[in-house]
Write an enzyme that holds these catalytic residues in place. Sequence first.
Site, PDB file in Angstrom:
ATOM      1  N   ASP A  40       7.804  55.376 -18.262  1.00 28.53           N
ATOM      2  CA  ASP A  40       7.142  55.190 -16.968  1.00 28.53           C
ATOM      3  C   ASP A  40       7.381  53.759 -16.497  1.00 28.53           C
ATOM      4  O   ASP A  40       7.292  52.813 -17.281  1.00 28.53           O
ATOM      5  CB  ASP A  40       5.631  55.439 -17.115  1.00 28.53           C
ATOM      6  CG  ASP A  40       4.898  55.082 -15.827  1.00 28.53           C
ATOM      7  OD1 ASP A  40       4.228  54.019 -15.803  1.00 28.53           O
ATOM      8  OD2 ASP A  40       5.074  55.805 -14.828  1.00 28.53           O
ATOM      9  N   HIS A 122      20.144  45.988  -2.080  1.00 33.34           N
ATOM     10  CA  HIS A 122      20.421  44.690  -1.446  1.00 33.34           C
ATOM     11  C   HIS A 122      19.180  43.825  -1.536  1.00 33.34           C
ATOM     12  O   HIS A 122      18.046  44.298  -1.396  1.00 33.34           O
ATOM     13  CB  HIS A 122      20.904  44.854  -0.005  1.00 33.34           C
ATOM     14  CG  HIS A 122      19.897  45.212   1.026  1.00 33.34           C
ATOM     15  ND1 HIS A 122      19.112  44.278   1.692  1.00 33.34           N
ATOM     16  CD2 HIS A 122      19.540  46.415   1.524  1.00 33.34           C
ATOM     17  CE1 HIS A 122      18.334  44.896   2.568  1.00 33.34           C
ATOM     18  NE2 HIS A 122      18.560  46.199   2.472  1.00 33.34           N
ATOM     19  N   GLU A 168      23.634  42.407   3.039  1.00 36.27           N
ATOM     20  CA  GLU A 168      23.702  43.803   3.487  1.00 36.27           C
ATOM     21  C   GLU A 168      23.361  43.871   4.958  1.00 36.27           C
ATOM     22  O   GLU A 168      23.937  44.637   5.727  1.00 36.27           O
ATOM     23  CB  GLU A 168      22.730  44.665   2.674  1.00 36.27           C
ATOM     24  CG  GLU A 168      22.804  46.158   2.966  1.00 36.27           C
ATOM     25  CD  GLU A 168      21.914  46.623   4.103  1.00 36.27           C
ATOM     26  OE1 GLU A 168      21.070  45.845   4.569  1.00 36.27           O
ATOM     27  OE2 GLU A 168      22.080  47.770   4.562  1.00 36.27           O
ATOM     28  N   GLU A 169      22.407  43.068   5.379  1.00 35.25           N
ATOM     29  CA  GLU A 169      21.927  43.142   6.760  1.00 35.25           C
ATOM     30  C   GLU A 169      22.969  42.666   7.771  1.00 35.25           C
ATOM     31  O   GLU A 169      22.833  42.909   8.963  1.00 35.25           O
ATOM     32  CB  GLU A 169      20.631  42.327   6.914  1.00 35.25           C
ATOM     33  CG  GLU A 169      19.488  42.800   6.040  1.00 35.25           C
ATOM     34  CD  GLU A 169      18.874  44.120   6.478  1.00 35.25           C
ATOM     35  OE1 GLU A 169      19.420  44.775   7.390  1.00 35.25           O
ATOM     36  OE2 GLU A 169      17.847  44.509   5.901  1.00 35.25           O
ATOM     37  N   ASP A 197      17.506  51.498  -1.125  1.00 38.02           N
ATOM     38  CA  ASP A 197      17.292  50.612   0.020  1.00 38.02           C
ATOM     39  C   ASP A 197      16.133  51.193   0.827  1.00 38.02           C
ATOM     40  O   ASP A 197      16.256  52.217   1.475  1.00 38.02           O
ATOM     41  CB  ASP A 197      18.569  50.563   0.880  1.00 38.02           C
ATOM     42  CG  ASP A 197      18.443  49.630   2.072  1.00 38.02           C
ATOM     43  OD1 ASP A 197      19.442  49.478   2.803  1.00 38.02           O
ATOM     44  OD2 ASP A 197      17.355  49.060   2.285  1.00 38.02           O
ATOM     45  N   HIS A 284      12.422  45.542   9.831  1.00 37.73           N
ATOM     46  CA  HIS A 284      13.098  44.360  10.393  1.00 37.73           C
ATOM     47  C   HIS A 284      12.147  43.473  11.189  1.00 37.73           C
ATOM     48  O   HIS A 284      12.560  42.791  12.134  1.00 37.73           O
ATOM     49  CB  HIS A 284      14.313  44.773  11.218  1.00 37.73           C
ATOM     50  CG  HIS A 284      15.464  45.222  10.380  1.00 37.73           C
ATOM     51  ND1 HIS A 284      16.707  45.511  10.899  1.00 37.73           N
ATOM     52  CD2 HIS A 284      15.563  45.436   9.050  1.00 37.73           C
ATOM     53  CE1 HIS A 284      17.523  45.869   9.919  1.00 37.73           C
ATOM     54  NE2 HIS A 284      16.846  45.856   8.780  1.00 37.73           N
ATOM     55  N   ASP A 299       5.774  53.852  -6.492  1.00 44.18           N
ATOM     56  CA  ASP A 299       5.648  54.242  -7.905  1.00 44.18           C
ATOM     57  C   ASP A 299       6.544  55.441  -8.211  1.00 44.18           C
ATOM     58  O   ASP A 299       7.320  55.437  -9.159  1.00 44.18           O
ATOM     59  CB  ASP A 299       4.184  54.576  -8.214  1.00 44.18           C
ATOM     60  CG  ASP A 299       3.925  54.746  -9.710  1.00 44.18           C
ATOM     61  OD1 ASP A 299       2.922  55.374 -10.058  1.00 44.18           O
ATOM     62  OD2 ASP A 299       4.735  54.243 -10.520  1.00 44.18           O
ATOM     63  N   ASP A 303       9.924  55.353 -10.637  1.00 33.82           N
ATOM     64  CA  ASP A 303      10.074  56.247 -11.796  1.00 33.82           C
ATOM     65  C   ASP A 303      11.316  57.114 -11.650  1.00 33.82           C
ATOM     66  O   ASP A 303      11.996  57.424 -12.638  1.00 33.82           O
ATOM     67  CB  ASP A 303       8.825  57.127 -11.961  1.00 33.82           C
ATOM     68  CG  ASP A 303       7.605  56.329 -12.427  1.00 33.82           C
ATOM     69  OD1 ASP A 303       6.467  56.733 -12.095  1.00 33.82           O
ATOM     70  OD2 ASP A 303       7.791  55.294 -13.098  1.00 33.82           O
TER      71      ASP A 303
HETATM   72  N1  DTR Z   1      20.440  49.956   6.832  1.00 35.77           N
HETATM   73  C1  DTR Z   1      19.256  49.741   6.040  1.00 35.77           C
HETATM   74  C2  DTR Z   1      18.118  50.649   6.418  1.00 35.77           C
HETATM   75  C3  DTR Z   1      18.531  52.041   6.584  1.00 35.77           C
HETATM   76  C4  DTR Z   1      18.553  52.723   7.735  1.00 35.77           C
HETATM   77  N2  DTR Z   1      18.921  54.026   7.486  1.00 35.77           N
HETATM   78  C5  DTR Z   1      19.162  54.160   6.177  1.00 35.77           C
HETATM   79  C6  DTR Z   1      19.544  55.255   5.424  1.00 35.77           C
HETATM   80  C7  DTR Z   1      19.725  55.093   4.067  1.00 35.77           C
HETATM   81  C8  DTR Z   1      19.519  53.835   3.471  1.00 35.77           C
HETATM   82  C9  DTR Z   1      19.126  52.742   4.237  1.00 35.77           C
HETATM   83  C10 DTR Z   1      18.942  52.918   5.582  1.00 35.77           C
HETATM   84  C11 DTR Z   1      18.776  48.343   6.234  1.00 35.77           C
HETATM   85  O1  DTR Z   1      18.336  47.998   7.344  1.00 35.77           O
HETATM   86  O2  DTR Z   1      18.848  47.572   5.261  1.00 35.77           O
HETATM   87 ZN    ZN Z   2      17.418  46.225   6.920  1.00 39.05          ZN
HETATM   88 ZN    ZN Z   3      17.825  47.664   3.682  1.00 40.15          ZN
HETATM   89 CA    CA Z   4       5.260  54.735 -12.705  1.00 38.58          CA
END
Ligand code: DTR
Ligand code: ZN
Ligand code: ZN
Ligand code: CA
Length: 314
Positions: A40, A122, A168-169, A197, A284, A299, A303
């Site tokens: 867990d 990320h 990533e952004e 993410d 955001h 949680d 898991d």
């Molecule tokens: N692009 C990601 C958030 C996000 C939006 N749609 C999805 C689908 C699957 C994973 C992530 C996302 C971000 O803003 O970091």
């Molecule tokens: Zn984002």
């Molecule tokens: Zn994200």
């Molecule tokens: Ca747990």
Amino acid sequence: MKLPFSGRALAAGTVAAALLLTGGSIAGAAPAPSAAAAPDISLASVKAHLTQLQSIASANGGNRAHGRPGYKASLDYVKAKLDAAGYTTTIQQFTSSGRTGYNLIADWPGGDTNQVVMAGSHLDSVSSGPGINDNGSGSAAVLETALAVSRAGHHPTKHLRFAWWGAEELGLVGSRYYVNTLSAANRAKISGYLNFDMIGSRNAGYFVYDDDPAIEKTFKDYFAGLGVPTEIETEGDGRSDHAPFKSAGVPVGGLFTGASRYKTAAQVAKWGGTAGQAFDRCYHSSCDTTSNINDTALDRNSDAVAHAVWKLSE
Ligand code: DTR
Ligand code: ZN
Ligand code: ZN
Ligand code: CA
């Protein structure tokens, strides 16, 4: 030829069988799969990481964005935990938008390095806020799973590698840099990449990426065992760090609890929450703080991360 996750393992196994038939020796022949179940993952431990990331953002201009002090401080926090737990960590540096970015890669010693199971998230936020759900949630869950592997002294058949991506952004910059700088041989060794993410959205949905069937089934079966219905993730193609791996032919999968789309009444019937409201209404935004987390979702998903890492690497 792109092999699915199960096929890659089979292919590796087939080669092994062929060598055995020809009397060849196989160093490190895969032992029988362990039946050990994942431990867990403590919600309190995952949230303690989120508290640290929140503090880091608060001490660094309110964010953990690429190229800002808060991002590097976040990376140093995660790296210190992993180094102390016995991981072999590597910081990969790159430049994006004129600023230095960093990926953190953590290898768990052991396992068949021709079959690498990766789990990643990320670590950067947008510049407008601390990014606790997006994506402290995924980063903390992956970190705590990696620490659980160490605490358990777990040594699966396949090699485990964990990753925290930068920028990533800005457009999947860190993960794309990692995949693009891998040799073809090393890329082919990655059996699968699991992406996390946004896995703690306040008005959470339970979405599973519909990419590799074996990975998708692993997650769906886990949630079915909890009695939690899931939906396939439809908005994500190309929108997070699994995309560069998928483009390179690596089997991918992952989990998501929703961003700015609105939850429907039908989804409320499945999961609770509020219809006509975004899954994460602080997406955001500066309000993406430690108060922007759904504990039950975090949680359950933490898991699920551990379950998939244990299951897919056994
Ligand atoms: N692009 C990601 C958030 C996000 C939006 N749609 C999805 C689908 C699957 C994973 C992530 C996302 C971000 O803003 O970091
Ligand atoms: Zn984002
Ligand atoms: Zn994200
Ligand atoms: Ca747990």
